[in-house]
Design a protein around this motif. Structure first.
Motif, PDB file in Angstrom:
ATOM      1  N   PRO A 246       0.866  -1.206   0.003  1.00  0.00           N
ATOM      2  CA  PRO A 246      -0.012   0.046   0.003  1.00  0.00           C
ATOM      3  C   PRO A 246       0.678   1.218   0.011  1.00  0.00           C
ATOM      4  O   PRO A 246       1.831   1.357   0.801  1.00  0.00           O
ATOM      5  CB  PRO A 246      -0.799  -0.110   0.970  1.00  0.00           C
ATOM      6  N   GLY A 247       0.296   2.117  -0.842  1.00  0.00           N
ATOM      7  CA  GLY A 247       1.336   3.350  -0.909  1.00  0.00           C
ATOM      8  C   GLY A 247       2.766   3.408  -1.649  1.00  0.00           C
ATOM      9  O   GLY A 247       3.231   4.290  -1.738  1.00  0.00           O
ATOM     10  N   LYS A 248       3.256   2.177  -2.110  1.00  0.00           N
ATOM     11  CA  LYS A 248       4.429   2.007  -2.743  1.00  0.00           C
ATOM     12  C   LYS A 248       4.086   1.568  -4.064  1.00  0.00           C
ATOM     13  O   LYS A 248       3.210   1.103  -4.490  1.00  0.00           O
ATOM     14  CB  LYS A 248       5.135   1.123  -1.849  1.00  0.00           C
ATOM     15  N   GLU A 249       5.476   1.611  -4.792  1.00  0.00           N
ATOM     16  CA  GLU A 249       5.541   1.098  -6.257  1.00  0.00           C
ATOM     17  C   GLU A 249       5.641  -0.388  -6.194  1.00  0.00           C
ATOM     18  O   GLU A 249       6.234  -0.837  -5.410  1.00  0.00           O
ATOM     19  CB  GLU A 249       6.679   1.933  -7.124  1.00  0.00           C
ATOM     20  N   ARG A 250       5.289  -0.953  -7.379  1.00  0.00           N
ATOM     21  CA  ARG A 250       5.379  -2.220  -7.508  1.00  0.00           C
ATOM     22  C   ARG A 250       6.710  -2.454  -7.488  1.00  0.00           C
ATOM     23  O   ARG A 250       7.578  -1.905  -8.337  1.00  0.00           O
ATOM     24  CB  ARG A 250       4.855  -2.777  -8.714  1.00  0.00           C
ATOM     25  N   GLU A 251       7.258  -3.502  -7.031  1.00  0.00           N
ATOM     26  CA  GLU A 251       8.946  -3.865  -7.026  1.00  0.00           C
ATOM     27  C   GLU A 251       8.986  -5.308  -7.173  1.00  0.00           C
ATOM     28  O   GLU A 251       8.114  -6.272  -6.972  1.00  0.00           O
ATOM     29  CB  GLU A 251       9.425  -3.770  -5.629  1.00  0.00           C
ATOM     30  N   PHE A 252      10.133  -5.733  -7.887  1.00  0.00           N
ATOM     31  CA  PHE A 252      10.354  -7.043  -8.340  1.00  0.00           C
ATOM     32  C   PHE A 252      11.014  -7.827  -6.929  1.00  0.00           C
ATOM     33  O   PHE A 252      11.549  -7.446  -6.115  1.00  0.00           O
ATOM     34  CB  PHE A 252      11.926  -6.950  -9.004  1.00  0.00           C
ATOM     35  N   GLY A 253      10.267  -9.017  -7.166  1.00  0.00           N
ATOM     36  CA  GLY A 253      10.754 -10.106  -5.991  1.00  0.00           C
ATOM     37  C   GLY A 253      11.798 -11.250  -6.392  1.00  0.00           C
ATOM     38  O   GLY A 253      12.578 -11.499  -5.545  1.00  0.00           O
ATOM     39  N   ALA A 254      11.148 -12.041  -7.394  1.00  0.00           N
ATOM     40  CA  ALA A 254      11.978 -13.294  -7.857  1.00  0.00           C
ATOM     41  C   ALA A 254      11.600 -13.530  -9.161  1.00  0.00           C
ATOM     42  O   ALA A 254      10.613 -13.012  -9.737  1.00  0.00           O
ATOM     43  CB  ALA A 254      11.435 -14.463  -6.958  1.00  0.00           C
ATOM     44  N   GLY A 255      12.780 -13.955  -9.827  1.00  0.00           N
ATOM     45  CA  GLY A 255      12.320 -14.343 -11.186  1.00  0.00           C
ATOM     46  C   GLY A 255      13.142 -15.825 -11.447  1.00  0.00           C
ATOM     47  O   GLY A 255      14.060 -16.164 -10.955  1.00  0.00           O
ATOM     48  N   ILE A 256      12.907 -16.589 -12.482  1.00  0.00           N
ATOM     49  CA  ILE A 256      13.054 -17.712 -12.863  1.00  0.00           C
ATOM     50  C   ILE A 256      13.126 -17.944 -14.540  1.00  0.00           C
ATOM     51  O   ILE A 256      12.263 -17.472 -14.996  1.00  0.00           O
ATOM     52  CB  ILE A 256      12.016 -18.950 -12.211  1.00  0.00           C
ATOM     53  N   SER A 257      14.368 -18.446 -15.011  1.00  0.00           N
ATOM     54  CA  SER A 257      14.449 -18.669 -16.493  1.00  0.00           C
ATOM     55  C   SER A 257      13.698 -19.763 -16.952  1.00  0.00           C
ATOM     56  O   SER A 257      12.883 -20.535 -16.074  1.00  0.00           O
ATOM     57  CB  SER A 257      16.040 -19.166 -16.609  1.00  0.00           C
ATOM     58  N   TRP A 258      13.354 -19.757 -18.264  1.00  0.00           N
ATOM     59  CA  TRP A 258      12.826 -20.556 -18.727  1.00  0.00           C
ATOM     60  C   TRP A 258      12.795 -22.080 -18.346  1.00  0.00           C
ATOM     61  O   TRP A 258      11.739 -22.891 -18.367  1.00  0.00           O
ATOM     62  CB  TRP A 258      12.854 -20.700 -20.381  1.00  0.00           C
ATOM     63  N   GLY A 259      13.995 -22.617 -18.339  1.00  0.00           N
ATOM     64  CA  GLY A 259      14.149 -24.093 -17.816  1.00  0.00           C
ATOM     65  C   GLY A 259      14.194 -24.212 -16.367  1.00  0.00           C
ATOM     66  O   GLY A 259      14.278 -25.434 -16.094  1.00  0.00           O
ATOM     67  N   GLY A 260      14.172 -22.990 -15.470  1.00  0.00           N
ATOM     68  CA  GLY A 260      14.131 -23.375 -14.301  1.00  0.00           C
ATOM     69  C   GLY A 260      15.417 -23.376 -13.325  1.00  0.00           C
ATOM     70  O   GLY A 260      15.701 -23.412 -12.346  1.00  0.00           O
ATOM     71  N   ARG A 261      16.694 -23.200 -14.394  1.00  0.00           N
ATOM     72  CA  ARG A 261      17.900 -23.421 -13.612  1.00  0.00           C
ATOM     73  C   ARG A 261      18.402 -22.286 -13.069  1.00  0.00           C
ATOM     74  O   ARG A 261      19.154 -22.147 -12.274  1.00  0.00           O
ATOM     75  CB  ARG A 261      18.795 -24.147 -14.833  1.00  0.00           C
TER      76      ARG A 261
END
Length: 124
Positions: free
Chosen positions: A41-56
């Protein structure tokens, strides 16, 4: 076109755990990177986690390292975010993100598809 549907949000006490799921449909899920962003609330959207296409390959924001784990099951077209040791400051709407590339980005501008979001509330 890709459709992303999140589930698994809810209310949890501090120190507890939740697992978010994001079901994808519409294109070949296994060809694309996926990720999770959040907006408090009241903040900008931020990145948390990402995963590549194959999962590695995985990518994490500093504030989630050691507590959250992103994973994917390409057979089920689903990406997960396991969240442990939750804190009240983790309270936010969590969005599933799809990238039209094999590797995720940290910036909102790199996201091609968004889910509708799921609310996570951590009580103290």
């Amino acid at each position: 076109q890709v459709q992303l549907v999140e589930s698994g949000g809810g209310l949890v006490q501090a120190g507890g755990s939740l697992r978010l799921s994001c079901a994808a449909s519409g294109r070949t899920f296994s060809n694309y990177a996926m990720g999770w962003f959040r907006q408090a609330p009241g903040k900008e959207r931020e990145f948390g986690a990402g995963i590549s296409w194959g999962g590695r390959g995985t990518l994490y924001a500093d504030f989630v390292k050691g507590r959250f784990t992103i994973s994917r099951d390409n057979a089920k077209n689903t990406v997960y975010l396991q969240m442990n040791s939750l804190k009240p400051e983790d309270t936010a709407v969590y969005y599933c993100a799809g990238f039209a590339s094999k590797f995720p980005g940290r910036e909102e501008g790199t996201v091609d598809y968004w889910g509708q979001g799921t609310q996570v509330t951590v009580s103290s």
